[in-house]
Design a protein around this motif. Structure first.
Motif, PDB file in Angstrom:
ATOM      1  N   THR A  21     -24.010   0.781  19.049  1.00 60.37           N
ATOM      2  CA  THR A  21     -22.723   0.545  18.390  1.00 60.37           C
ATOM      3  C   THR A  21     -22.094  -0.697  19.003  1.00 60.37           C
ATOM      4  OG1 THR A  21     -22.400   2.922  18.034  1.00 60.37           O
ATOM      5  CG2 THR A  21     -20.461   1.496  17.851  1.00 60.37           C
ATOM      6  N   PRO A  22     -21.950  -1.781  18.242  1.00 59.45           N
ATOM      7  CA  PRO A  22     -21.324  -2.988  18.793  1.00 59.45           C
ATOM      8  C   PRO A  22     -19.816  -2.802  18.967  1.00 59.45           C
ATOM      9  CG  PRO A  22     -22.615  -3.461  16.795  1.00 59.45           C
ATOM     10  CD  PRO A  22     -22.421  -1.992  16.868  1.00 59.45           C
ATOM     11  N   PHE A  23     -19.287  -3.421  20.015  1.00 56.59           N
ATOM     12  CA  PHE A  23     -17.844  -3.427  20.252  1.00 56.59           C
ATOM     13  C   PHE A  23     -17.360  -4.865  20.401  1.00 56.59           C
ATOM     14  CE2 PHE A  23     -19.175   0.678  22.190  1.00 56.59           C
ATOM     15  CZ  PHE A  23     -18.477   1.525  21.359  1.00 56.59           C
TER      16      PHE A  23
ATOM     17  N   VAL B 241     -31.147   5.983  13.462  1.00 53.37           N
ATOM     18  CA  VAL B 241     -30.376   7.122  13.963  1.00 53.37           C
ATOM     19  C   VAL B 241     -29.009   6.596  14.389  1.00 53.37           C
ATOM     20  CG1 VAL B 241     -30.233   8.974  15.656  1.00 53.37           C
ATOM     21  CG2 VAL B 241     -32.469   8.292  14.744  1.00 53.37           C
ATOM     22  N   VAL B 242     -27.968   7.158  13.835  1.00 50.94           N
ATOM     23  CA  VAL B 242     -26.599   6.721  14.085  1.00 50.94           C
ATOM     24  C   VAL B 242     -25.918   7.724  15.021  1.00 50.94           C
ATOM     25  CG1 VAL B 242     -24.373   6.209  13.010  1.00 50.94           C
ATOM     26  CG2 VAL B 242     -26.502   5.634  11.819  1.00 50.94           C
ATOM     27  N   CYS B 243     -25.138   7.207  15.961  1.00 50.99           N
ATOM     28  CA  CYS B 243     -24.342   8.049  16.856  1.00 50.99           C
ATOM     29  C   CYS B 243     -25.201   8.960  17.729  1.00 50.99           C
ATOM     30  CB  CYS B 243     -23.304   8.865  16.081  1.00 50.99           C
ATOM     31  SG  CYS B 243     -21.998   7.839  15.370  1.00 50.99           S
ATOM     32  N   GLY B 244     -26.289   8.390  18.255  1.00 53.39           N
ATOM     33  CA  GLY B 244     -27.015   9.044  19.320  1.00 53.39           C
ATOM     34  C   GLY B 244     -26.454   8.587  20.650  1.00 53.39           C
ATOM     35  N   SER B 245     -27.150   8.933  21.740  1.00 53.26           N
ATOM     36  CA  SER B 245     -26.668   8.498  23.055  1.00 53.26           C
ATOM     37  C   SER B 245     -26.725   6.982  23.195  1.00 53.26           C
ATOM     38  CB  SER B 245     -27.471   9.176  24.166  1.00 53.26           C
ATOM     39  OG  SER B 245     -28.861   9.016  23.974  1.00 53.26           O
ATOM     40  N   THR B 246     -27.738   6.328  22.595  1.00 52.54           N
ATOM     41  CA  THR B 246     -27.817   4.866  22.623  1.00 52.54           C
ATOM     42  C   THR B 246     -26.646   4.242  21.870  1.00 52.54           C
ATOM     43  OG1 THR B 246     -30.223   4.954  22.791  1.00 52.54           O
ATOM     44  CG2 THR B 246     -29.274   2.885  22.032  1.00 52.54           C
ATOM     45  N   GLY B 247     -26.124   4.960  20.889  1.00 55.51           N
ATOM     46  CA  GLY B 247     -24.971   4.482  20.134  1.00 55.51           C
ATOM     47  C   GLY B 247     -23.638   4.787  20.784  1.00 55.51           C
ATOM     48  N   GLU B 248     -23.660   5.277  22.038  1.00 51.77           N
ATOM     49  CA  GLU B 248     -22.431   5.592  22.767  1.00 51.77           C
ATOM     50  C   GLU B 248     -21.522   6.520  21.967  1.00 51.77           C
ATOM     51  OE1 GLU B 248     -20.840   2.086  25.206  1.00 51.77           O
ATOM     52  OE2 GLU B 248     -22.208   1.084  23.803  1.00 51.77           O
ATOM     53  N   ALA B 249     -22.143   7.503  21.322  1.00 50.37           N
ATOM     54  CA  ALA B 249     -21.377   8.384  20.442  1.00 50.37           C
ATOM     55  C   ALA B 249     -20.272   9.125  21.173  1.00 50.37           C
ATOM     56  CB  ALA B 249     -22.318   9.381  19.766  1.00 50.37           C
TER      57      ALA B 249
ATOM     58  N   GLY C 180     -44.435  10.073  15.464  1.00 45.40           N
ATOM     59  CA  GLY C 180     -43.812   8.772  15.674  1.00 45.40           C
ATOM     60  C   GLY C 180     -42.854   8.831  16.839  1.00 45.40           C
ATOM     61  N   ALA C 181     -41.744   8.099  16.742  1.00 43.55           N
ATOM     62  CA  ALA C 181     -40.828   8.006  17.880  1.00 43.55           C
ATOM     63  C   ALA C 181     -39.438   7.601  17.425  1.00 43.55           C
ATOM     64  CB  ALA C 181     -41.346   6.987  18.894  1.00 43.55           C
ATOM     65  N   ILE C 182     -38.452   8.007  18.219  1.00 44.14           N
ATOM     66  CA  ILE C 182     -37.085   7.484  18.141  1.00 44.14           C
ATOM     67  C   ILE C 182     -36.892   6.713  19.429  1.00 44.14           C
ATOM     68  CG2 ILE C 182     -34.636   8.037  17.997  1.00 44.14           C
ATOM     69  CD1 ILE C 182     -35.407  10.628  16.554  1.00 44.14           C
ATOM     70  N   ALA C 183     -36.873   5.383  19.350  1.00 42.08           N
ATOM     71  CA  ALA C 183     -37.041   4.551  20.545  1.00 42.08           C
ATOM     72  C   ALA C 183     -35.998   3.455  20.629  1.00 42.08           C
ATOM     73  CB  ALA C 183     -38.435   3.932  20.550  1.00 42.08           C
ATOM     74  N   ALA C 184     -35.161   3.523  21.665  1.00 45.04           N
ATOM     75  CA  ALA C 184     -34.126   2.506  21.855  1.00 45.04           C
ATOM     76  C   ALA C 184     -34.722   1.128  22.101  1.00 45.04           C
ATOM     77  CB  ALA C 184     -33.224   2.902  23.021  1.00 45.04           C
ATOM     78  N   ALA C 185     -35.818   1.072  22.863  1.00 47.27           N
ATOM     79  CA  ALA C 185     -36.433  -0.221  23.184  1.00 47.27           C
ATOM     80  C   ALA C 185     -36.895  -0.958  21.939  1.00 47.27           C
ATOM     81  CB  ALA C 185     -37.608  -0.027  24.139  1.00 47.27           C
TER      82      ALA C 185
ATOM     83  N   ASN D 235     -28.744   3.217  29.901  1.00 48.19           N
ATOM     84  CA  ASN D 235     -28.856   2.791  28.502  1.00 48.19           C
ATOM     85  C   ASN D 235     -27.522   3.069  27.794  1.00 48.19           C
ATOM     86  OD1 ASN D 235     -30.325   2.164  25.989  1.00 48.19           O
ATOM     87  ND2 ASN D 235     -30.148   4.349  25.571  1.00 48.19           N
ATOM     88  N   PRO D 236     -26.996   2.123  26.968  1.00 44.64           N
ATOM     89  CA  PRO D 236     -27.633   0.915  26.451  1.00 44.64           C
ATOM     90  C   PRO D 236     -27.193  -0.390  27.105  1.00 44.64           C
ATOM     91  CG  PRO D 236     -25.781   1.445  25.057  1.00 44.64           C
ATOM     92  CD  PRO D 236     -25.776   2.467  26.171  1.00 44.64           C
ATOM     93  N   GLY D 237     -26.726  -0.353  28.349  1.00 42.41           N
ATOM     94  CA  GLY D 237     -26.255  -1.579  28.984  1.00 42.41           C
ATOM     95  C   GLY D 237     -27.290  -2.694  29.004  1.00 42.41           C
ATOM     96  N   PRO D 238     -28.490  -2.445  29.535  1.00 47.16           N
ATOM     97  CA  PRO D 238     -29.506  -3.505  29.552  1.00 47.16           C
ATOM     98  C   PRO D 238     -29.900  -3.958  28.143  1.00 47.16           C
ATOM     99  CG  PRO D 238     -30.043  -1.785  31.127  1.00 47.16           C
ATOM    100  CD  PRO D 238     -28.910  -1.264  30.313  1.00 47.16           C
ATOM    101  N   LEU D 239     -30.011  -3.010  27.224  1.00 49.27           N
ATOM    102  CA  LEU D 239     -30.386  -3.350  25.853  1.00 49.27           C
ATOM    103  C   LEU D 239     -29.330  -4.233  25.196  1.00 49.27           C
ATOM    104  CD1 LEU D 239     -32.174  -2.977  23.364  1.00 49.27           C
ATOM    105  CD2 LEU D 239     -30.994  -0.799  22.938  1.00 49.27           C
TER     106      LEU D 239
END
Length: 300
Positions: free
Chosen positions: A26-28, A54-62, A212-217, A259-263
């Motif tokens: 999620t961009p800020f 995938v929207v609003c997962g942990s990578t999306g800082e939900a 398959g996979a749900i992959a932040a990288a 995650n997701p700081g480095p990404l």
């Protein structure tokens, strides 16, 4: 709950969750959700070959988004995601409130809901079965179980997952359980579509028969990740391994700090968003970003 169950019988057909999914950041910008950048991100990934977002997962800082922001993020993604499936992450620890949210989201054209155990509570296995069953009853769209004990504090035992797999709307599993034997048993069992949830396990899980996979990288070098999964599922393990070989050092680096700081740091350097997170998440350290840039460049 029964009303939602009966009114949506047509939506009970199995959804195919095969392929590579991106749990979207999620961009800020200056503390607010950056919706123009979010729209550009979706457009950027739309033709990459991914199965969906995938929207609003942990990578999306939900957890740092209000309910209204989460809904607006979902609607923004869906408006731009023509041709892509969209999964919505839902978490909580109040059963009634979570069920009501799932019922509301089920009215939207989403492919499924990604659902973890309730955080903080640490229920018994019987409690987990009651939690997921009640929420699956409330849903008119498929449920993807999210087994991630290091975030929720609850370990889902193999027999618990097998019991939940009998529910017609519980159709897949995002596997962050950290138990290779359990992963293999669930793949062999075949009642759920197993998706790697730990990026480092994409190759092994898919090669073992996962879907398959749900992959932040996979925000980075997306087409390469997509091709790895496609080649494995087509039986070309040698070709997939050649593509996969250089990826683990980058994956390891991306999760060296939370995650997701480095990404986000690398996505910012690509001009896709601002390097901004919501507290208590923090930006990646300069030393890590420098190392990640070298790893990233080596894959270009």
């Amino acid at each position: 709950m029964q009303t939602a169950l009966n009114a949506n019988q047509a939506n009970q057909a199995n959804q195919d969750f095969s392929g590579l999914w991106i749990p979207l950041v999620t961009p800020f910008a200056r503390g607010k959700v950056d919706y123009p950048s979010l729209t550009r991100l979706v457009a950027h990934y739309r033709a990459s070959g991914i199965a969906g977002l995938v929207v609003c997962g942990s990578t999306g800082e939900a957890a740092a988004l209000s309910d209204d922001e989460q809904l607006e993020v979902l609607q923004t993604v869906m408006a731009e995601a023509s041709g892509l499936l969209v999964i919505m992450g839902v978490s909580g620890y109040h059963l009634g409130k979570t069920a009501a949210r799932i019922q509301a989201l089920s009215k939207l054209d989403i492919a499924g809901i990604l659902l973890p155990a309730p955080s903080y509570i640490r229920p018994s296995q019987a409690g987990l079965i009651e939690w997921f069953t009640t929420l699956a009853d409330a849903s008119a769209v498929p449920i993807i179980l999210y087994d991630i004990p290091y975030r929720t504090g609850s370990k889902m035992e193999l027999e618990t997952i097998r019991a939940l797999a009998t529910h017609p709307r519980i159709q897949a599993l995002k596997d962050c359980g950290g138990d290779p034997a359990k992963t293999q048993s669930l793949i062999t069992d075949g009642r759920l579509q197993v998706l790697a949830g730990e990026d480092a396990n994409i190759f092994t899980t898919t090669a073992a028969g996962g879907r398959g996979a749900i992959a932040a990288a996979a925000h980075l070098h997306t087409e390469r990740f997509v091709e790895v999964v496609q080649r494995i599922r087509a039986g070309d393990l040698a070709g997939a391994e050649a593509l996969w070989g250089p990826l683990p050092p980058l994956i390891e680096g991306l999760f060296t700090e939370p995650n997701p700081g480095p990404l986000k740091a690398l996505l910012a350097r690509r001009g896709l968003l601002r390097d901004e997170l919501r507290s208590p998440m923090t930006r990646a350290s300069a030393a890590l970003v420098e190392r990640l840039e070298r790893l990233d460049a080596a894959l270009a």
